[in-house]
Design a protein around this motif. Structure first.
Motif, PDB file in Angstrom:
ATOM      1  N   TYR A  41      -2.881   1.446  -9.943  1.00 32.57           N
ATOM      2  CA  TYR A  41      -2.487   1.025  -8.596  1.00 32.57           C
ATOM      3  C   TYR A  41      -2.261  -0.484  -8.522  1.00 32.57           C
ATOM      4  CZ  TYR A  41      -3.206  -0.492  -3.813  1.00 32.57           C
ATOM      5  OH  TYR A  41      -3.069  -1.122  -2.611  1.00 32.57           O
ATOM      6  N   ARG A  57       0.833  -1.200   0.000  1.00 31.85           N
ATOM      7  CA  ARG A  57       0.000   0.000   0.000  1.00 31.85           C
ATOM      8  C   ARG A  57       0.869   1.253   0.000  1.00 31.85           C
ATOM      9  NH1 ARG A  57      -5.157   1.879  -1.049  1.00 31.85           N
ATOM     10  NH2 ARG A  57      -5.636   3.684   0.246  1.00 31.85           N
ATOM     11  N   ASN A  64       1.962   5.732  -7.435  1.00 32.63           N
ATOM     12  CA  ASN A  64       0.780   6.184  -8.157  1.00 32.63           C
ATOM     13  C   ASN A  64       0.693   7.705  -8.175  1.00 32.63           C
ATOM     14  OD1 ASN A  64      -1.475   5.201  -9.630  1.00 32.63           O
ATOM     15  ND2 ASN A  64      -2.820   5.857  -7.979  1.00 32.63           N
ATOM     16  N   SER A  73       1.217  -3.096  -7.615  1.00 30.93           N
ATOM     17  CA  SER A  73       1.164  -4.154  -6.605  1.00 30.93           C
ATOM     18  C   SER A  73       1.472  -5.508  -7.220  1.00 30.93           C
ATOM     19  CB  SER A  73      -0.217  -4.181  -5.944  1.00 30.93           C
ATOM     20  OG  SER A  73      -0.505  -2.957  -5.321  1.00 30.93           O
ATOM     21  N   SER A  93       2.635   1.800  -3.321  1.00 32.16           N
ATOM     22  CA  SER A  93       1.660   2.097  -4.360  1.00 32.16           C
ATOM     23  C   SER A  93       1.151   3.534  -4.248  1.00 32.16           C
ATOM     24  CB  SER A  93       0.488   1.116  -4.275  1.00 32.16           C
ATOM     25  OG  SER A  93       0.914  -0.197  -4.517  1.00 32.16           O
TER      26      SER A  93
END
Length: 470
Positions: A157, A141, A148, A161, A144
């Motif tokens: 996104y 997370r 992003n 991952s 990302s």
């Protein structure tokens, strides 16, 4: 910046390729694949332990934690990690002594053998699964959010991952734990260098320590005192956090395993001292970045602050190195923890070695897919989510400590930890009261768990006919 980014990424990927080549063995045993041959020296051991401990959540979460909650963040992590180093000196010795007697393939299997009870192993595995999955998802997370925000048109996104997890799976499949440890070493060096460059740059942009502190004092003085502007750093929060962090080597299998596979006790002690020094060096610059954020980005979102402070406000080479450093940090932590879940699964399996390895590799793949799904569901509070992971796994610490201390540990510890873990999980789901006696759930649980564990251990010590091992 694109040229610098390509250059650093190629350099990083080349180093990973070389590490996997050095680690690959065609006819290796499962122990060589899963436990790196159990012959790790102090330098590699220190770097892999530090990199697993300080990762993407440190790089990204701690600066934002300082920015939002203030200087108590240093007490939360820096002081707690120092306590953990002292605990490592005893626990490393006791664990290795016991593992030499009963054998070690993973914490779950080790506990199962010590208690002579299959449910003991299942309890440890369930705890690891429930709280390492979200901890790994935190790393994905975090990176990302950053990537992003930095490159919104390059990849969605879920693409970042999936790309990260795919590299992790290929890399760990080729080299096993030894390759992951080399990746950790590379990441640890990159993390320390990059975070100091960015930290020092941010401190200068804030006008220096004195001017930056004065600016924060004028805008939000609560950041410079406890319990902070949002009241987070209460005594109960800080004490409970310290307990959870000190128990990390006991309750989080990726760290426990690293203590066992060191080549000797002397290497363990050197590693512990080095981790303490590394902790200070890596946390201090996050305070500088947080100070800068409190001055320049006090009202910004987490994503805007991190992308600005770590990328857009930096010189192109530093920004490119930050991207690679964050990617490396996330990759090594994802590697270590998903692989640790595979190790725990394998330690519970019985039967033929090759069949167990096939099941383990399928398990690692499934764990990775679950992490991908979970990473899309969690919030941006990276440090607080990491703390929940530490606290959750600490609920089974009595079981692991009992296995390490006693030759025939009391079964009552299994019941105690199972009840504690169940209540903690149910509190996260809001199915039972969140906190009681005016304390957060974990702090209140420790008030029950610690004295009860002590009483059960003392009772067992004085009543057991079998000599204990301490």
């Amino acid at each position: 910046m694109t040229g610098w980014l390509i250059f650093f990424f190629l350099l990083f990927l080349a180093s990973l390729a070389y590490a996997s080549y050095k680690s690959y063995q065609k006819n290796r045993s499962s122990d060589e694949f899963m436990l790196a041959g159990s012959n790790i020296g102090a330098i590699l051991g220190f770097l892999t332990f530090s990199a697993a401990l300080f990762s993407a959540f440190t790089f990204m979460g701690m600066p934002d934690f300082f920015r939002v909650h203030g200087v108590g963040a240093w007490i939360f992590l820096g002081f707690s990690d120092a306590l953990m180093v002292f605990f490592l000196l005893w626990f490393g010795y006791a664990l290795r002594k016991r593992a030499a007697i009963v054998g070690y393939k993973g914490v779950a299997g080790f506990v199962q053998n010590c208690f002579q009870n299959k449910w003991a192993g299942y309890l440890v595995f369930i705890s690891s699964f429930l709280f390492l999955i979200p901890y790994v998802a935190i790393q994905i997370r975090g990176i990302s959010i950053f990537l992003n925000a930095a490159f919104p048109d390059l990849m969605p996104y879920w693409g970042w991952s999936a790309f990260l997890v795919a590299i992790m799976l290929v890399y760990s499949e080729i080299g096993g734990l030894k390759a992951i440890m080399y990746s950790d070493a590379i990441q640890g060096v990159i993390l320390l260098v990059v975070i100091w460059i960015i930290g020092w740059t941010c401190l200068e942009m804030a006008g220096g320590l004195k001017a930056g502190t004065q600016a924060v004092m004028e805008s939000n003085a609560a950041l410079l005192s406890l319990p902070g502007p949002k009241g987070l750093f209460s005594s109960a929060f800080l004490i409970a956090s310290a307990i959870a962090i000190v128990m990390i080597p006991v309750s989080q299998p990726q760290f426990t395993t690293r203590l066992v596979i060191m080549k000797n006790l002397k290497a363990v002690h050197k590693m512990a001292y080095a981790v303490g020094i590394f902790a200070i060096l890596v946390i201090l610059p996050t305070a500088f970045i947080g100070l800068y954020g409190a001055v320049a980005y006090s009202e910004s979102t987490t994503a805007d602050f991190l992308s600005s402070a770590l990328l857009f406000d930096q010189a192109n080479p530093v920004a490119a190195l930050a991207v690679v450093g964050l990617f490396a940090a996330c990759l090594s932590t994802t590697n270590a923890q998903i692989f640790a879940l595979g190790t725990e699964l394998r330690s519970l399996l019985k039967g033929e070695d090759k069949q167990n390895m096939r099941i383990t590799k399928v398990g690692i793949l499934l764990f990775s897919l679950i992490v991908l799904v979970f990473s899309a569901m969690i919030s941006d509070e990276l440090v607080l989510l990491a703390r929940v992971s530490f606290a959750g796994t600490s609920m089974i610490a009595p079981v692991v400590l009992g296995a390490v201390i006693f030759k025939n540990p009391p079964k009552s510890l299994l019941i105690l930890s199972a009840l504690a873990l169940s209540y903690f999980v149910l509190s996260l789901l809001n199915w039972v009261p969140v906190g009681f006696t005016g304390l957060p759930t974990d702090a209140a649980m420790y008030l029950i768990l610690i004295p009860t564990t002590a009483v059960l251990m003392l009772f067992h010590h004085f009543t057991s006919k079998t000599p204990h091992e301490a």
